[in-house]
Design a protein around this motif. Structure first.
Motif, mmCIF file in Angstrom:
data_model
loop_
_atom_site.group_PDB
_atom_site.id
_atom_site.type_symbol
_atom_site.label_atom_id
_atom_site.label_comp_id
_atom_site.label_asym_id
_atom_site.label_seq_id
_atom_site.Cartn_x
_atom_site.Cartn_y
_atom_site.Cartn_z
ATOM 1 N N ILE A 132 0.858 -1.189 0.000
ATOM 2 C CA ILE A 132 0.000 0.000 0.000
ATOM 3 C C ILE A 132 0.890 1.233 0.000
ATOM 4 C CG2 ILE A 132 -1.742 1.316 1.270
ATOM 5 C CD1 ILE A 132 -2.654 -1.362 2.505
ATOM 6 N N ILE A 133 0.615 2.176 -0.892
ATOM 7 C CA ILE A 133 1.401 3.402 -0.992
ATOM 8 C C ILE A 133 0.511 4.567 -0.596
ATOM 9 C CG2 ILE A 133 2.790 4.850 -2.509
ATOM 10 C CD1 ILE A 133 2.789 2.039 -4.260
ATOM 11 N N ASN A 134 0.800 5.142 0.547
ATOM 12 C CA ASN A 134 -0.008 6.244 1.078
ATOM 13 C C ASN A 134 0.393 7.573 0.449
ATOM 14 O OD1 ASN A 134 0.786 4.618 4.072
ATOM 15 N ND2 ASN A 134 -1.223 4.449 3.137
ATOM 16 N N THR A 135 -0.616 8.360 0.046
ATOM 17 C CA THR A 135 -0.366 9.692 -0.501
ATOM 18 C C THR A 135 -0.837 10.724 0.525
ATOM 19 O OG1 THR A 135 -2.489 9.708 -1.678
ATOM 20 C CG2 THR A 135 -0.582 8.828 -2.848
ATOM 21 N N ASP A 136 -1.329 11.852 0.066
ATOM 22 C CA ASP A 136 -1.821 12.884 0.981
ATOM 23 C C ASP A 136 -3.234 12.578 1.447
ATOM 24 O OD1 ASP A 136 0.444 14.377 1.022
ATOM 25 O OD2 ASP A 136 -0.345 16.075 -0.126
#
Length: 237
Positions: free
Chosen positions: A213-217
């Protein structure tokens, strides 16, 4: 506009990553159309980090039963064989089982991995916090995790990462490397627990989806870098 900018940044590090919500729709479709699973009777388990930022990452939560939560810090399935057995016993009659697993990592618009802007915070924070803490400790060649009941999960996480220590700290991007190593650990444990608990399942097959999982803003869609999708035939284990 901001989402498109993040898309470019994410693809620099994870070229195969896709929008997390689109990922959910894609794999729900595969389970239903290609593998003939009745989505209305699928119980979902997760082995992702207990970090609150991961809750909105996919729409699986809105469609499937559950989730049965297996993951603790870093996404390691700390529930073990007892937890996997309990999950197996909770599957709906004539239903199916699905396990979604993997670690997470933040990214900023500047391309910094291991960081993100969390809701209503003006400064960046670590993501995954447990993994970035482990990284800072493992970079000290004299450090050895010591198990204690007051910080059990973090110490077990760091202990699990010790075999990967040199590869991580010598990597061009240690933040990404420790996340990849953690994925390997989670993937192996999930497969191990499914195999050892296979006789507890009232179904013949278990669907697995693993990745990062790649978290952004805050307020923007996260991404998911899928590494493994399979339908495990329990009879062949």
């Amino acid at each position: 506009m901001l989402q498109r900018k993040f898309d470019q940044v994410v693809k620099q590090h994870y070229p195969n990553a896709k929008d997390a919500k689109d990922t959910s729709i894609h794999y729900l479709g595969k389970m239903q159309n290609e593998h003939k699973l009745d989505i209305s009777k699928v119980l979902m388990a997760t082995s992702v980090c207990s970090d609150d930022i991961n809750i909105p990452s996919t729409t699986f939560f809105n469609v499937l039963f559950g989730p049965f939560i297996m993951g603790g810090l870093g996404g390691i399935p700390f529930v073990g064989q007892t937890g996997m057995t309990a999950f197996a016993h909770h599957i709906p009659d004539e239903g199916s089982a699905f396990i979604f697993y993997g670690p997470h990592i933040g990214v900023t618009l500047d391309g910094d991995l291991g960081k993100m802007y969390r809701p209503r915070q003006e400064e960046t924070g670590n993501s995954c916090g447990a993994l970035m803490l482990a990284l800072s400790r493992l970079q000290d060649s004299h450090y050895q995790p010591v198990l204690n009941e007051n910080d059990y999960q973090q110490m077990k996480l760091e202990e699990s990462l010790l075999p990967y220590r040199e590869d991580i700290i010598n990597s061009d991007n240690p933040q990404k490397a420790i996340t990849e190593a953690t994925y390997d650990i989670i993937d192996k444990k999930i497969h191990e627990y499914v195999k050892t608990c296979k006789n507890e399942f009232p179904v013949d097959k278990v669907a697995l989806l693993g990745g990062i999982i790649i978290n952004t803003d805050y307020g923007l869609d996260d991404y998911f870098d899928a590494k493994n999708f399979e339908i495990v035939d329990l009879k062949s284990l």
